[in-house]
Design a protein around this motif. Structure first.
Motif, mmCIF file in Angstrom:
data_model
loop_
_atom_site.group_PDB
_atom_site.id
_atom_site.type_symbol
_atom_site.label_atom_id
_atom_site.label_comp_id
_atom_site.label_asym_id
_atom_site.label_seq_id
_atom_site.Cartn_x
_atom_site.Cartn_y
_atom_site.Cartn_z
ATOM 1 N N ARG A 254 -37.843 9.591 19.333
ATOM 2 C CA ARG A 254 -39.219 10.724 19.174
ATOM 3 C C ARG A 254 -39.330 11.208 20.191
ATOM 4 O O ARG A 254 -40.729 12.535 20.994
ATOM 5 C CB ARG A 254 -40.410 9.014 19.277
ATOM 6 C CG ARG A 254 -41.984 9.367 18.831
ATOM 7 C CD ARG A 254 -42.098 7.663 18.802
ATOM 8 N NE ARG A 254 -41.345 6.966 17.721
ATOM 9 C CZ ARG A 254 -41.099 6.165 17.857
ATOM 10 N NH1 ARG A 254 -40.861 5.544 19.736
ATOM 11 N NH2 ARG A 254 -40.970 5.221 17.156
ATOM 12 N N ARG A 257 -38.264 14.891 20.224
ATOM 13 C CA ARG A 257 -39.098 16.142 19.646
ATOM 14 C C ARG A 257 -39.649 16.016 20.096
ATOM 15 O O ARG A 257 -40.312 17.006 20.313
ATOM 16 C CB ARG A 257 -39.308 14.954 18.158
ATOM 17 C CG ARG A 257 -38.583 14.574 16.923
ATOM 18 C CD ARG A 257 -38.429 13.644 16.027
ATOM 19 N NE ARG A 257 -39.472 14.300 14.839
ATOM 20 C CZ ARG A 257 -39.508 13.332 13.625
ATOM 21 N NH1 ARG A 257 -39.289 12.586 13.700
ATOM 22 N NH2 ARG A 257 -40.621 13.845 13.049
ATOM 23 N N ARG A 258 -41.494 14.949 20.431
ATOM 24 C CA ARG A 258 -42.288 15.654 21.462
ATOM 25 C C ARG A 258 -42.364 17.010 22.634
ATOM 26 O O ARG A 258 -42.645 17.654 22.668
ATOM 27 C CB ARG A 258 -43.065 14.480 22.141
ATOM 28 C CG ARG A 258 -44.424 15.121 22.932
ATOM 29 C CD ARG A 258 -44.848 14.385 23.423
ATOM 30 N NE ARG A 258 -46.336 14.133 24.059
ATOM 31 C CZ ARG A 258 -46.388 14.024 25.482
ATOM 32 N NH1 ARG A 258 -45.632 15.162 25.910
ATOM 33 N NH2 ARG A 258 -47.583 14.691 25.459
ATOM 34 N N ALA A 261 -41.434 20.007 20.529
ATOM 35 C CA ALA A 261 -42.357 20.582 19.620
ATOM 36 C C ALA A 261 -43.180 21.221 20.348
ATOM 37 O O ALA A 261 -43.741 22.636 19.903
ATOM 38 C CB ALA A 261 -43.426 19.306 19.159
ATOM 39 N N ALA A 362 -39.167 18.576 15.434
ATOM 40 C CA ALA A 362 -39.746 19.497 16.078
ATOM 41 C C ALA A 362 -40.414 20.771 15.368
ATOM 42 O O ALA A 362 -41.525 20.757 15.308
ATOM 43 C CB ALA A 362 -39.708 18.989 17.361
ATOM 44 N N ASP A 365 -42.898 19.124 13.289
ATOM 45 C CA ASP A 365 -44.150 18.172 13.700
ATOM 46 C C ASP A 365 -45.403 18.696 14.280
ATOM 47 O O ASP A 365 -46.380 18.749 14.093
ATOM 48 C CB ASP A 365 -43.243 16.952 15.342
ATOM 49 C CG ASP A 365 -42.201 16.413 14.637
ATOM 50 O OD1 ASP A 365 -43.096 16.022 13.206
ATOM 51 O OD2 ASP A 365 -41.588 16.063 15.785
ATOM 52 N N TYR A 366 -44.478 20.279 14.373
ATOM 53 C CA TYR A 366 -45.309 20.901 15.606
ATOM 54 C C TYR A 366 -46.592 22.045 14.394
ATOM 55 O O TYR A 366 -47.742 22.384 14.921
ATOM 56 C CB TYR A 366 -44.861 22.378 16.424
ATOM 57 C CG TYR A 366 -46.024 22.732 16.870
ATOM 58 C CD1 TYR A 366 -46.743 22.502 17.934
ATOM 59 C CD2 TYR A 366 -45.835 24.747 16.732
ATOM 60 C CE1 TYR A 366 -47.831 23.446 18.458
ATOM 61 C CE2 TYR A 366 -46.706 25.685 17.696
ATOM 62 C CZ TYR A 366 -47.773 24.494 17.980
ATOM 63 O OH TYR A 366 -48.489 25.262 18.857
ATOM 64 N N ARG A 368 -47.492 20.739 11.661
ATOM 65 C CA ARG A 368 -48.154 19.281 10.958
ATOM 66 C C ARG A 368 -49.792 19.240 12.199
ATOM 67 O O ARG A 368 -51.039 18.837 11.711
ATOM 68 C CB ARG A 368 -48.349 18.083 10.678
ATOM 69 C CG ARG A 368 -46.309 17.979 9.229
ATOM 70 C CD ARG A 368 -46.489 17.195 9.122
ATOM 71 N NE ARG A 368 -45.699 15.939 9.652
ATOM 72 C CZ ARG A 368 -44.639 16.182 9.596
ATOM 73 N NH1 ARG A 368 -44.301 17.176 8.918
ATOM 74 N NH2 ARG A 368 -43.555 15.705 10.701
ATOM 75 N N HIS A 369 -49.190 19.090 13.281
ATOM 76 C CA HIS A 369 -49.789 18.910 14.166
ATOM 77 C C HIS A 369 -49.710 19.374 15.217
ATOM 78 O O HIS A 369 -49.518 19.223 16.150
ATOM 79 C CB HIS A 369 -49.564 17.578 14.569
ATOM 80 C CG HIS A 369 -49.680 15.939 13.688
ATOM 81 N ND1 HIS A 369 -50.553 15.492 12.841
ATOM 82 C CD2 HIS A 369 -48.709 15.577 12.909
ATOM 83 C CE1 HIS A 369 -50.661 15.160 11.862
ATOM 84 N NE2 HIS A 369 -49.193 14.962 11.903
#
Length: 385
Positions: A254, A257-258, A261, A362, A365-366, A368-369
């Motif tokens: 997690r 991934r942040r 991203a 990632a 993730d990016y 989406r957010h």
């Protein structure tokens, strides 16, 4: 199909082997050593900048750690920025028994980069030392960073983060981190790093450009801005910080991934970073960062093209078996970390596949957010001496 396989393999090989070899050659053939400080060099003033969100369980220990650094007390001040804290962090900082601690508090949580952008213009020391609340900093770290910044061509200096790992998975992450630090040494020896260790780095205040709100990787945005201004960004391995690898693979993934991203966010907000000639470190960014974002998709292309070529000879079947075995080892490393503890190649394999899975996720993730820049405090404690 064979062309697709080997092109994808070439990208993976260059990202993890070719680029480090190029940096090693540059470091050997065209070294750029950091100029040592002169004996009469004075000790510049340092503003330590620490942004905290709900870090009450760690803050007192961190402040003791920072105020115990081997540096003249009259030349070092700690600035604690409470970002929407609800757990008593502000009370601990304001009640800390030292006039060397200054507190900035914001009632609404805005994210680390917004806090940095707000507070940096209010600092007046020559150097700014950035750190996070979780990691313990070695007593000699400030002096080591100052020594690197005594070179007038250096605008920022990164410390070295030492990871303590207990599990097989964590040891694999630590092995990858050692590889990463080796690469940073080569980049520093031949010119500049493309990023610093957010847990510990220092920069010339006058060289720091504005930091916009919403940036995930302030520890890349700030040094890349300093490099754009013509300074070097170097590695100071004597400046040490200590942290512990998350024992749960899901927690480490997690976090990774942040971070990954955040690389996509950098490309989105600063596209010149991908254009050779538009930024001094663009080519290094391709070798160290951007190609790695493509590696998971290259691995997928290798697997699919290999499957299509499976009946074309024994060599293709062996390659397919090797890929499937690597993914099986990675899966075992996630669900049964103890299995990979005894053999380091298995640990590294599991960490490599996990890293590239995180890089693939990632991107989504990016997408989406794109504004998911707020972080959640880690429960890990500051490692003991």
């Amino acid at each position: 199909m064979s062309l697709a396989f080997f092109l994808a393999l070439a990208v993976v090989a260059f990202a993890y082997l070719g680029y480090p070899m190029a940096m090693a050659a540059l470091a050997r053939l065209r070294p750029l050593p950091i100029q040592p400080p002169t004996p009469i060099s004075r000790e510049p003033r340092i503003d330590v900048l620490l942004v905290v969100h709900d870090g009450a369980s760690l803050l007192a220990a961190k402040l003791h750690n920072l105020l115990a650094l081997d540096y003249p007390s009259s030349h070092l001040r700690v600035n604690v920025v409470c970002d929407g804290c609800r757990d008593g962090s502000e009370r601990i900082a304001r009640g800390f028994p030292s006039d060397r601690v200054r507190v900035f508090a914001y009632t609404q949580r805005r994210g680390k980069s917004a806090c940095l952008g707000q507070v940096l213009p209010q600092l007046d020391a020559e150097l700014v030392l950035f750190c996070d609340v979780r990691q313990r900093i070695d007593a000699g770290a400030a002096r080591a960073l100052v020594a690197a910044l005594a070179d007038p061509t250096v605008g920022a200096a990164s410390g070295e983060l030492l990871l303590q790992a207990d599990t097989g998975y964590g040891q694999g992450v630590d092995a990858y981190w050692r590889y990463e630090k080796w690469l940073r040494r080569l980049e520093s020896a031949s010119g500049s790093l493309v990023g610093v260790t957010g847990a510990l780095y220092a920069a010339r205040r006058e060289a720091i450009a504005s930091v916009p709100a919403g940036i995930v990787l302030d520890d890349m945005w700030i040094p890349l801005g300093i490099a754009a201004a013509g300074y070097r960004v170097v590695f100071a391995p004597e400046a040490l910080a200590y942290d512990r690898v998350a024992s749960n693979p899901a927690d480490e993934e997690r976090r990774k991934r942040r971070t990954l991203a955040g690389n996509f966010q950098l490309l989105h907000h600063w596209p010149q970073l991908a254009l050779p000639g538009a930024h001094p470190l663009a080519l290094r960014l391709w070798g160290h960062k951007w190609l790695r974002l493509a590696v998971p998709w290259c691995l997928l292309l290798m697997l699919l093209s290999n499957a299509a070529l499976f009946d074309q000879g024994l060599g293709w079947r062996v390659l397919m078996a090797a890929q499937l075995a690597a993914y099986a080892v990675a899966w075992l490393g996630r669900v049964r970390p103890a299995i990979t503890t005894r053999w380091w190649p298995l640990r590294v394999c599991a960490a490599f596949v996990s890293l590239n899975f995180a890089a693939a996720m990632a991107l989504f993730d990016y997408l989406r957010h794109p504004d998911a820049h707020l972080w959640h405090p880690s429960p890990d404690r500051i490692p003991a001496p």
